[in-house]
Design an enzyme around this catalytic site. Structure first.
Site, PDB file in Angstrom:
ATOM      1  N   ASP A  69       1.947  -6.440  14.340  1.00 29.42           N
ATOM      2  CA  ASP A  69       2.748  -5.476  13.572  1.00 29.42           C
ATOM      3  C   ASP A  69       3.916  -4.906  14.381  1.00 29.42           C
ATOM      4  OD1 ASP A  69       1.491  -5.500  11.066  1.00 29.42           O
ATOM      5  OD2 ASP A  69      -0.036  -4.076  11.700  1.00 29.42           O
TER       6      ASP A  69
ATOM      7  N   ASP B  24      -3.539  -8.034   5.468  1.00 26.05           N
ATOM      8  CA  ASP B  24      -2.295  -8.806   5.343  1.00 26.05           C
ATOM      9  C   ASP B  24      -2.234  -9.904   6.394  1.00 26.05           C
ATOM     10  OD1 ASP B  24      -2.096  -6.533   7.037  1.00 26.05           O
ATOM     11  OD2 ASP B  24       0.084  -6.690   7.094  1.00 26.05           O
TER      12      ASP B  24
ATOM     13  N   HIS C 228      -1.631  -0.410  15.292  1.00 26.47           N
ATOM     14  CA  HIS C 228      -1.909   0.865  14.664  1.00 26.47           C
ATOM     15  C   HIS C 228      -3.330   0.965  14.132  1.00 26.47           C
ATOM     16  CE1 HIS C 228      -1.346  -0.416  10.240  1.00 26.47           C
ATOM     17  NE2 HIS C 228      -1.342  -1.514  10.956  1.00 26.47           N
TER      18      HIS C 228
ATOM     19  N   TYR D 294      10.144   0.191   8.809  1.00 24.56           N
ATOM     20  CA  TYR D 294       8.789  -0.220   9.182  1.00 24.56           C
ATOM     21  C   TYR D 294       8.190   0.771  10.181  1.00 24.56           C
ATOM     22  CZ  TYR D 294       4.929  -3.342  10.191  1.00 24.56           C
ATOM     23  OH  TYR D 294       3.673  -3.868  10.323  1.00 24.56           O
TER      24      TYR D 294
ATOM     25  N   HIS E  81       0.821  -1.228   0.000  1.00 25.04           N
ATOM     26  CA  HIS E  81       0.000   0.000   0.000  1.00 25.04           C
ATOM     27  C   HIS E  81       0.853   1.276   0.000  1.00 25.04           C
ATOM     28  CE1 HIS E  81       0.361   0.241   4.385  1.00 25.04           C
ATOM     29  NE2 HIS E  81      -0.432  -0.775   4.602  1.00 25.04           N
TER      30      HIS E  81
ATOM     31  N   HIS F  57      -5.194  -8.711  14.847  1.00 25.56           N
ATOM     32  CA  HIS F  57      -5.380  -7.479  14.064  1.00 25.56           C
ATOM     33  C   HIS F  57      -6.007  -7.877  12.733  1.00 25.56           C
ATOM     34  CE1 HIS F  57      -4.442  -3.842  11.927  1.00 25.56           C
ATOM     35  NE2 HIS F  57      -3.256  -4.188  11.477  1.00 25.56           N
TER      36      HIS F  57
ATOM     37  N   HIS G 217       5.486  -9.805  10.962  1.00 25.14           N
ATOM     38  CA  HIS G 217       6.306  -9.512   9.779  1.00 25.14           C
ATOM     39  C   HIS G 217       7.778  -9.643  10.170  1.00 25.14           C
ATOM     40  CE1 HIS G 217       2.879  -7.852   7.584  1.00 25.14           C
ATOM     41  NE2 HIS G 217       2.642  -6.993   8.564  1.00 25.14           N
TER      42      HIS G 217
HETATM   43 FE1  FEO Z   1      -1.474  -3.530  10.168  1.00 25.53          FE
HETATM   44 FE2  FEO Z   1       0.667  -5.934   9.073  1.00 25.53          FE
HETATM   45  O1  FEO Z   1      -0.951  -5.011   9.178  1.00 25.53           O
END
Ligand code: FEO
Length: 406
Positions: free
Chosen positions: A163, A81, A144, A191, A23, A77, A222
């Site tokens: 995240d 993704d 977030h 990040y 994104h 979350h 991630h």
């Molecule tokens: Fe807020 Fe990795 O998605």
């Protein structure tokens, strides 16, 4: 990829080697969508992956447990993704209960309908026992998204942080100590700058809470798992969340016929006379917003320049300013500059942007008609020295703690 990370705890997520645009975030090293299976007497799956990888993801899960034997799907979350594969996953394990915040349930239902899915909503402090493994949940709203939470596993003191503490970094080696630390830390910084920074006030609270917990392993959704360098990533987050800058300033510009570039060079020349301050010159056409946000994260000051096109700043830097403004870099100082032919334009608009971001304005907009004269370039050099002096002052007051990779 399936990797055992602790007894009866497995990493079953996806390595996305090819993604370069997340994104708008330039993921130069690809990305991973991490997911974990924890087995006790019952079994839990923690987070899922992006929708296109749902089939491969189910194959990974099946190497560890029959999908029909999964009891809980913990959703930290709901951003796609981490939840895109949820319809396929829940089709394969309809018996499972989704464990998440109330807001997470609402978002999952908005995206996927969720008809027939079983939910259990949690609030901070709630626990879930698998029999021999016990989770505690902590909501972290707006770190977030409104739904965000983290999951702490008592056995092994493992934090499933979603995240938080993530990096867009691909490797078949799942742990921090199996990868080049400087690269992993750099991607953690990218990040933070491009995903987390707008929520730094909330991150401060999370870090204070984390400081009261014993954490031996951080499993983000991630990038690599932190087990050997937890103090290092916590120290970096402390610098970033509390806006502790280095002695570093940026001169960021776009230029039509090189006049604004000449002004940028003169600003840099004026700034470099101040010892110990690192000045970086960034032409937005030769860079990208991901890099610019990352450079801003640990900079104290920045000057922004643009030529004028049809009474406007140039579209490229206008896009950059929109991105930077959204990232909420606070407690900074700077000024604007730029060339024009006639009338108002780029420099004034950039100065308005800095005001809107509540930055301290160190100099009125510096303008040049067509080519900058020697007098204009002299003003640029003076302003550059102001920029460097303020950078030194903010860095000295900020208390930046050097990182192991500095
Ligand atoms: Fe807020 Fe990795 O998605």
């Amino acid at each position: 990829m399936v990797t055992g990370i602790l007894p009866e705890i497995y990493s079953v997520g996806i390595v996305d080697w090819d993604v370069r645009d997340f994104h708008g975030y330039n993921t130069a090293r690809g990305a991973t969508y991490n997911s974990y299976i924890v087995k006790g007497e019952k079994t839990a799956l923690i987070d899922t992956v992006k929708a296109p990888f749902a089939g491969k993801f189910l194959e990974n899960i099946s190497k560890v447990v029959e999908p029909g034997a999964v009891d809980y799907v913990i959703c930290n979350h709901a951003e796609p993704d981490h939840s895109g594969a949820m319809p396929v996953v829940m089709n394969a394990m309809p018996q499972a209960t989704i464990v998440c915040t109330k807001k997470c349930q609402a978002i999952l239902e908005a995206y996927y309908g969720g008809v027939g899915w079983k939910f259990r909503n949690i609030v901070t402090g709630d626990t879930l026992s698998l029999g021999g493994k016990t989770f505690t949940f902590v909501e972290i709203p707006m770190v977030h998204w409104p739904d965000s939470m983290v999951t702490l596993l008592a056995e092994g003191n493992v934090l499933f942080s979603n995240d938080a503490f993530g990096q867009h970094y691909t490797s078949t080696c799942r742990f921090d100590d199996e990868n080049p630390l400087a690269t992993v830390m750099e991607e953690a910084k990218v990040y933070y700058a491009n995903i987390v920074n707008p929520y730094s006030k909330r991150v401060q609270q999370v870090l204070k809470t984390a400081g009261t917990l014993k954490i031996d392993m951080i499993c983000p959704s991630h990038g690599v798992i932190w087990r050997s360098h937890i103090p290092e990533i916590l120290r970096a987050y402390t610098n970033w969340a509390w806006n502790k800058p280095r002695a570093k300033a940026l001169v960021i510009f776009d230029t039509m016929w090189n006049s604004t570039a000449m002004m940028a060079e003169a600003i840099m020349e004026g700034a470099v006379v101040v010892p110990g301050v690192n000045i970086k010159l960034i032409n937005v056409r030769k860079s990208n917003n991901t890099i610019i946000a990352t450079e801003l994260l640990d900079s104290a000051c920045a000057a922004f320049g643009s030529s004028t096109l049809n009474q406007q700043m140039l579209p490229t830097i206008a896009g950059t300013m929109s991105y930077v403004r959204g990232m909420s870099f606070m407690n900074r100082a700077g000024f604007a500059f730029g060339s024009c032919g006639w009338g108002k334009g780029g420099a004034e608009q950039l100065s308005d942007e800095l005001n809107a971001m509540k930055w301290q304005i160190l100099h009125e907009p510096i303008k040049s008609k067509y080519r900058p004269t020697d007098d204009v370039l002299a003003v640029c050099r003076e302003a550059g020295k102001l920029l460097a002096d303020k950078t030194r002052e903010l860095a000295d007051a900020g208390g930046y703690e050097p990182l192991v990779t500095d």
